[in-house]
Write an enzyme that holds these catalytic residues in place. Structure first.
Site, mmCIF file in Angstrom:
data_model
loop_
_atom_site.group_PDB
_atom_site.id
_atom_site.type_symbol
_atom_site.label_atom_id
_atom_site.label_comp_id
_atom_site.label_asym_id
_atom_site.label_seq_id
_atom_site.Cartn_x
_atom_site.Cartn_y
_atom_site.Cartn_z
ATOM 1 N N GLY B 46 0.792 -1.228 0.000
ATOM 2 C CA GLY B 46 0.000 0.000 0.000
ATOM 3 C C GLY B 46 0.821 1.273 0.000
ATOM 4 C CB CYS B 256 -25.391 -9.626 -19.043
ATOM 5 S SG CYS B 256 -24.535 -9.397 -20.613
ATOM 6 C CB CYS B 259 -23.839 -13.631 -21.300
ATOM 7 S SG CYS B 259 -23.499 -12.788 -19.745
ATOM 8 C CB CYS B 280 -20.848 -8.696 -18.780
ATOM 9 S SG CYS B 280 -21.870 -9.983 -18.111
ATOM 10 C CB CYS B 286 -19.817 -11.115 -21.433
ATOM 11 S SG CYS B 286 -21.501 -10.838 -21.991
#
Lengths: 260, 299
Positions: B46, B256, B259, B280, B286
């Site tokens: 970090g 979606c 899909c 998606c 997808c």
């Protein structure tokens, strides 16, 4: 025997540059006991604000020591604190009310947020608790609670100063430092703010150091007083004693100015 | 690193596409510096580590940070995938992928599962990534404190002292004004309990994927000259108040259009007839769902 909360020893701040050397304060020593208000009075340039700035570590002193009972059991000079300890001192143990609210407040953050900052620094993580506590402090300092979510930039000078006091009280610091807190305000507002500080002091028993050039402020608030001139403490004692029976010529002059 | 003869052999084997270029476009000293920076970044999860960001054949702000990390890490045997907001087919993604492949001989893929190294802008794939894979995120603004502290030096001091009161204050103000923490993309996170980090502008949906992941995440900011990392199995927690918990985006009653998936991050675009179209964001996911492949490893 009550132990002092803060012991300051030989505090010296010298500003030196090319060909000049300015002594802001030199060999200033005093004790502050729990629950008392110590006044520091003197003309401008006498070094009284420098003492406060050194204690709050806005300014690095040239030499000297200060021992706070709660910092390493009062054994270690707090001027030797590293950055992290210094921050801890500033957010948990001490707070400062500046003459200019712009220095002590973030005007782009709401009044409540300014108070909340000290609570957040102390790891408060529940918004409802933070708001309850912040509003509690704002009520204590007589800031209208409906202004809690407004920006201090739009407040009057007196109200900004009251928000600053609320912020200084947040997180229950052991020691509150007040630097000329009424100097920028007009006389009627001054009286209100002074009453407020006196009330809070008597109700919550806050330990404070108050710096002022105004003997009226000192008379009203301080239990004991140091008189400073040219960077040195010239006289110290109970406030009544100093005002009624000043010993040092400068103090006599100062008291005379007011009473006449 | 591929030796000179190795590069020669690669050129002979895979055609002369990167004849005239160093392996991986960057010179060896640059790659070495970037690798050392990455090591430091991994060692301090970090923490933003400065590095000498090089001129790249794309403009700063277009993914130069991610690209430099990719080029410093990629080997000839890697399979690379480049995602631009979930999409492998955007002009930027295609060109980056082509540049990486041409200068290293690495294979290209559009499928998350096949890739060993994925460079991405603004998304983490839906399919769970493994310890054998690495995700490189492009970062526009690496400093999470940028909005609360203008001075870079002061912000660095705040990181050094773990002084995040100002960051929390900004979140408090957000809650007071808007009733919630409004940060959408790039929600600030606490890494390893120590550093507040900008996770790059990924949606909230992707934030939980950073926590305790098997995969190494590397973040590169080319313009700002910073590299930072989330090593595998690191705690990554969004900053949240006890009474205003962090929540990911919800897509109620939506699926979606392409899909039919209901468990992926959807992007919605307005259509000419006034309706909206949701698909998606992750095209690889997808495609998998559409082809009837079972993606069991969803995060």
């Amino acid at each position: 025997m009550v132990e002092p909360l803060l012991r300051v020893r030989d505090l010296t701040k010298i500003y030196s540059g090319k060909g000049h050397r300015i002594v802001a304060c030199e060999d200033v020593s005093f004790d502050v006991y729990p629950g008392e208000v110590l006044g520091i009075v003197g003309e401008s340039g006498s070094g009284k604000s420098t003492v406060l700035q050194c204690l709050f570590q806005d300014v690095v002193p040239t030499s000297g020591a200060a021992y706070l009972t709660s910092f390493e059991g009062g054994e270690r000079n707090m001027f030797e604190a590293d950055r992290r300890e210094r921050r801890e001192l500033r957010t948990h143990r001490m707070s400062m009310v500046y003459q200019n609210p712009r220095q002590g407040l973030n005007l782009m953050v709401t009044a409540g947020g300014n108070v909340a900052e000290r609570l957040l620094a102390a790891d408060w993580r529940r918004v409802s608790d933070i708001r309850a506590k912040a509003s509690d402090y704002l009520v204590r300092t007589e800031v209208p609670i409906e202004r809690m979510d407004d920006f201090p930039a739009f407040f009057s000078g007196g109200m900004q100063q009251r928000v600053q006091i609320a912020k200084a009280l947040a997180n229950n610091p052991e020691l509150v430092l007040l630097d000329e807190l009424t100097t920028g305000l007009d006389v009627s507002v001054q009286a209100g703010v002074l009453d407020l500080v006196r009330d809070i002091q008597s109700k919550y028993g806050v330990t404070a150091i108050i710096v002022s050039h105004d003997l009226g402020v000192i008379r009203l608030l301080a239990d004991r007083t140091l008189v400073m001139k040219d960077g040195h403490v010239v006289e110290s004692g109970l406030t009544d004693q100093i005002l009624e029976d000043p010993q040092h010529p400068y103090t006599q002059l100062l008291v005379n100015c007011v009473t006449n | 690193m591929v030796s000179a003869t190795g590069v020669r052999a690669l050129i002979d084997e895979r055609g002369a596409e990167f004849e005239g270029y160093t392996f991986g476009f960057l010179d060896d000293m640059a790659k070495r510096e970037i690798r050392r920076t990455i090591l430091k970044a991994v060692a301090i999860p970090g923490h933003q580590v400065p590095f000498g960001s090089r001129e790249m054949p794309i403009a700063r702000g277009w993914g130069t940070g991610g690209l430099q990390i990719t080029l410093a890490c990629v080997g000839a045997d890697d399979t690379i995938k480049v995602i631009d907001q979930g999409d492998d087919a955007s002009v930027n993604a295609v060109n980056l992928r082509r540049l990486i492949a041409k200068t290293t001989g690495a294979r290209e893929t559009l499928t998350t599962g096949e890739a060993t190294l994925i460079q991405t802008r603004h998304r983490i794939p839906e399919e769970r990534m493994t310890a054998a894979q690495m995700l490189i995120l492009q970062v526009p603004i690496p400093e999470p404190l940028r909005h609360v502290e203008r001075s870079v030096a002061a912000a660095r001091a705040m990181h050094a002292e773990a002084d995040y009161a100002r960051m929390w204050l900004a979140l408090y103000e957000d809650v007071v004004r808007n009733g919630e923490v409004t940060a959408g993309a790039g929600y600030p996170v606490m890494v390893n309990g120590r550093f507040v980090m900008a996770p790059s502008p990924i949606p909230r949906w992707d934030i939980p994927k950073l926590n305790q992941a098997e995969t190494l995440f590397l973040f590169g900011a080319g313009r700002e000259k910073r590299i930072y990392a989330v090593p595998p199995f690191t705690n990554v927690q969004p900053l949240e108040f006890d009474d205003y918990p962090f929540e990911i985006e919800a897509f109620p009653n939506m699926s979606c259009r392409r899909c039919g998936a209901t468990d992926s991050y959807l992007v919605t675009s307005p259509q000419a007839d006034g309706s909206t179209l949701s698909v998606c964001s992750d095209t690889s996911y997808c495609d998998d769902v559409l082809a009837g492949r079972k993606v069991e490893n969803q995060w």
